[in-house]
Design a protein around this motif. Structure first.
Motif, PDB file in Angstrom:
ATOM      1  N   GLN A   1       0.889  19.738  -2.201  1.00 55.35           N
ATOM      2  CA  GLN A   1       0.093  18.915  -1.300  1.00 55.35           C
ATOM      3  C   GLN A   1       0.584  19.057   0.138  1.00 55.35           C
ATOM      4  O   GLN A   1       1.755  19.240   0.390  1.00 55.35           O
TER       5      GLN A   1
ATOM      6  N   TYR B   1      -5.714  17.217   2.643  1.00 53.69           N
ATOM      7  CA  TYR B   1      -6.315  15.989   3.164  1.00 53.69           C
ATOM      8  C   TYR B   1      -7.179  16.310   4.390  1.00 53.69           C
ATOM      9  O   TYR B   1      -6.718  16.948   5.337  1.00 53.69           O
TER      10      TYR B   1
ATOM     11  N   GLU C   1      -9.355  14.496   0.027  1.00 48.77           N
ATOM     12  CA  GLU C   1      -8.123  13.746  -0.222  1.00 48.77           C
ATOM     13  C   GLU C   1      -6.882  14.656  -0.279  1.00 48.77           C
ATOM     14  O   GLU C   1      -6.961  15.867  -0.114  1.00 48.77           O
ATOM     15  N   VAL C   2      -5.761  14.008  -0.559  1.00 40.79           N
ATOM     16  CA  VAL C   2      -4.452  14.672  -0.467  1.00 40.79           C
ATOM     17  C   VAL C   2      -4.262  15.728  -1.561  1.00 40.79           C
ATOM     18  O   VAL C   2      -3.668  16.780  -1.337  1.00 40.79           O
TER      19      VAL C   2
ATOM     20  N   LYS D   1      -4.837   8.469 -12.165  1.00 39.37           N
ATOM     21  CA  LYS D   1      -3.766   9.473 -12.002  1.00 39.37           C
ATOM     22  C   LYS D   1      -4.109  10.667 -12.882  1.00 39.37           C
ATOM     23  O   LYS D   1      -3.539  10.860 -13.967  1.00 39.37           O
TER      24      LYS D   1
ATOM     25  N   TRP E   1       1.433  14.854  -7.502  1.00 36.62           N
ATOM     26  CA  TRP E   1       0.038  14.872  -7.041  1.00 36.62           C
ATOM     27  C   TRP E   1      -0.423  13.435  -6.848  1.00 36.62           C
ATOM     28  O   TRP E   1      -0.134  12.584  -7.687  1.00 36.62           O
ATOM     29  N   ASN E   2      -1.148  13.179  -5.751  1.00 33.26           N
ATOM     30  CA  ASN E   2      -1.620  11.820  -5.498  1.00 33.26           C
ATOM     31  C   ASN E   2      -2.576  11.343  -6.580  1.00 33.26           C
ATOM     32  O   ASN E   2      -3.337  12.126  -7.149  1.00 33.26           O
TER      33      ASN E   2
ATOM     34  N   ARG F   1      -0.329   5.191 -11.614  1.00 32.97           N
ATOM     35  CA  ARG F   1      -0.588   5.510 -10.201  1.00 32.97           C
ATOM     36  C   ARG F   1       0.343   4.756  -9.246  1.00 32.97           C
ATOM     37  O   ARG F   1       0.850   5.343  -8.282  1.00 32.97           O
TER      38      ARG F   1
ATOM     39  N   HIS G   1       3.720   8.623  -3.389  1.00 32.52           N
ATOM     40  CA  HIS G   1       2.349   9.071  -3.114  1.00 32.52           C
ATOM     41  C   HIS G   1       1.476   7.980  -2.492  1.00 32.52           C
ATOM     42  O   HIS G   1       0.372   7.699  -2.952  1.00 32.52           O
ATOM     43  N   GLU G   2       1.992   7.377  -1.428  1.00 29.72           N
ATOM     44  CA  GLU G   2       1.227   6.381  -0.656  1.00 29.72           C
ATOM     45  C   GLU G   2       0.818   5.166  -1.474  1.00 29.72           C
ATOM     46  O   GLU G   2      -0.267   4.617  -1.299  1.00 29.72           O
ATOM     47  N   THR G   3       1.688   4.761  -2.400  1.00 24.13           N
ATOM     48  CA  THR G   3       1.425   3.529  -3.148  1.00 24.13           C
ATOM     49  C   THR G   3       2.659   2.626  -3.114  1.00 24.13           C
ATOM     50  O   THR G   3       3.763   3.091  -2.828  1.00 24.13           O
TER      51      THR G   3
END
Ligand code: ADP
Ligand code: MN
Ligand code: MN
Ligand code: MN
Length: 372
Positions: free
Chosen positions: A160, A164, A198-199, A243, A249-250, A301, A306-308
């Motif tokens: 990744q 994005y 997306e990413v 997920k 992976w996002n 997820r 991964h941005e969470t």
């Protein structure tokens, strides 16, 4: 790669077109769309009306066999379809319609997965707050082999980074679908707000909104229907699994942006902060309704990577993509605007999500101030 695309997508589309342009003899096709017994799947069937319906009240109730959609046993298996929201049909074109329906059981009670009925009651109670919502639907394109569309069958794409909001054949996979879906939404009358790559490669997002109250749920479900239908034409599958690929992976979420009229007015940030305190006290309850399996999908997820934010903790922050709740920079600067709940999974039921947010933030029985 062709093997992972459906056979139906290879049927002769020129032949199809000659039939599609036949006149309809003044009749109107109405496709009824409903949520099935999984709470995630969509079903549809079509009937002929003698004239074009001018509004939702012109569309008759209908029924279907609930024993074939995990919605009823063999006995009493007739379920009612109650039209609630009408759209133009972007596949067979005017005057034909798509109509989203609520499902009722044979004794006319909301079906188990009909979360719209209870959501509607909640929204009625808070009408004076003029709640606005925008939802960001992330999804992943899959080939029929279950691998993300256009990923090498024996291996992985580059890590990744470049994907994005990407452009270029090496970085953006499946844009035809995204653009056709966008046009289909506009034609239908779905309030689509925007779209972006997306990413993870083959992962995309569209946003629905800004909508008031229950409308966000109606429009998001129809936007999902259009997505699945467009993907069918191209012979690939849109997955809302939160997920789809384990590892680096996002995942895919359905960020939910929220504001009340108080939050949008000067110093509305005070009301946003108050809502965040309320949400912090009910984190577990929210996680349980933010995917269709009581949090079991989202746990894959919401790892803290991964941005969470991690599923076990509630956090908030300005412009923070690692938080449960993000206050957009602009809202923080203006001291008014909206907040973003980043926790809902891509396969959430929007009716359940917005009902939970409103119950927590505005209908807390211990806080009469808020619900005025
Ligand atoms: P992000 O920066 O998180 O990727 P997007 O641009 O994808 O945000 O989506 C922004 C969403 O916020 C849109 O769905 C839009 O409808 C919604 N939105 C914008 N303003 C408001 C508001 N005042 N109240 C609620 N939702 C809003
Ligand atoms: Mn977004
Ligand atoms: Mn996104
Ligand atoms: Mn977002």
């Amino acid at each position: 790669m062709a093997a992972s695309v459906s056979s139906s997508s290879h049927l002769n589309k020129t032949v199809r077109q000659s039939y599609m342009s036949l006149p309809q003899g003044g009749k109107c096709l109405v496709t009824y769309v409903w949520i099935d017994g999984t709470g995630e799947g969509l079903r549809n069937k079509t009937r002929t009306l003698d004239r074009e319906p001018k509004g939702i009240d012109d569309i008759p109730e209908w029924n279907f066999d609930g024993s074939s959609t995990s919605q009823a046993k063999d006995r009493d298996s007739d379920m009612y379809l109650i039209p609630v929201c009408m759209f133009r049909d972007p596949f067979t074109l005017d005057p034909n319609k798509l109509v989203l329906c609520e499902v009722l059981t044979y004794d006319r009670l909301p079906a188990e997965k009909n979360h719209r009925a209870s959501c509607n009651k909640v929204m009625e109670k808070v009408k004076t707050h003029n709640l606005w919502f925008g939802m960001e639907q992330e999804y992943t394109l899959l080939g029929l082999d279950g691998r993300p569309f256009s990923w090498p069958s024996n291996g992985y794409p580059e890590p990744q980074g470049p994907y994005y909001c990407a452009v270029g054949a090496n970085n953006a996979y499946g844009r035809d679908i995204v653009e056709c879906h966008y046009k289909a939404c506009l034609y239908a009358g779905v309030k689509i707000f925007g779209t972006n790559a997306e990413v993870m490669p083959s992962q995309w997002e569209f946003q629905v909104g800004t909508c008031e109250g229950i409308e966000i749920g109606d429009h998001l479900w129809v936007a999902r229907f259009l997505l699945h239908r467009v993907c069918e034409d191209f012979g690939v599958v849109a997955s809302l699994d939160p997920k789809p690929m384990a590892g680096n992976w996002n995942g895919a979420g359905c960020h939910t942006n929220v504001s009340t009229n108080q939050m949008r007015e000067d110093n509305g940030l005070d009301f946003i902060n108050r809502a965040i305190v309320k949400l912090s006290e009910k984190h577990g309850e929210h996680i349980r309704v933010y995917d269709p399996h009581d949090g079991k999908d989202n746990v894959r997820r919401l790892t803290g990577q991964h941005e969470t934010a991690n599923i076990n903790s509630f956090t908030h922050g300005v412009a923070s993509r690692r938080s449960s709740i993000r206050i957009p920079r602009e809202t923080s600067v203006q001291k008014k605007g909206y907040f973003e709940d980043r926790r809902p999974a891509a396969n959430c039921d929007p009716y359940s999500v917005i009902a939970a947010i409103v119950e927590t933030c505005l209908l807390d029985p211990e806080d009469k101030e808020q619900s005025k």
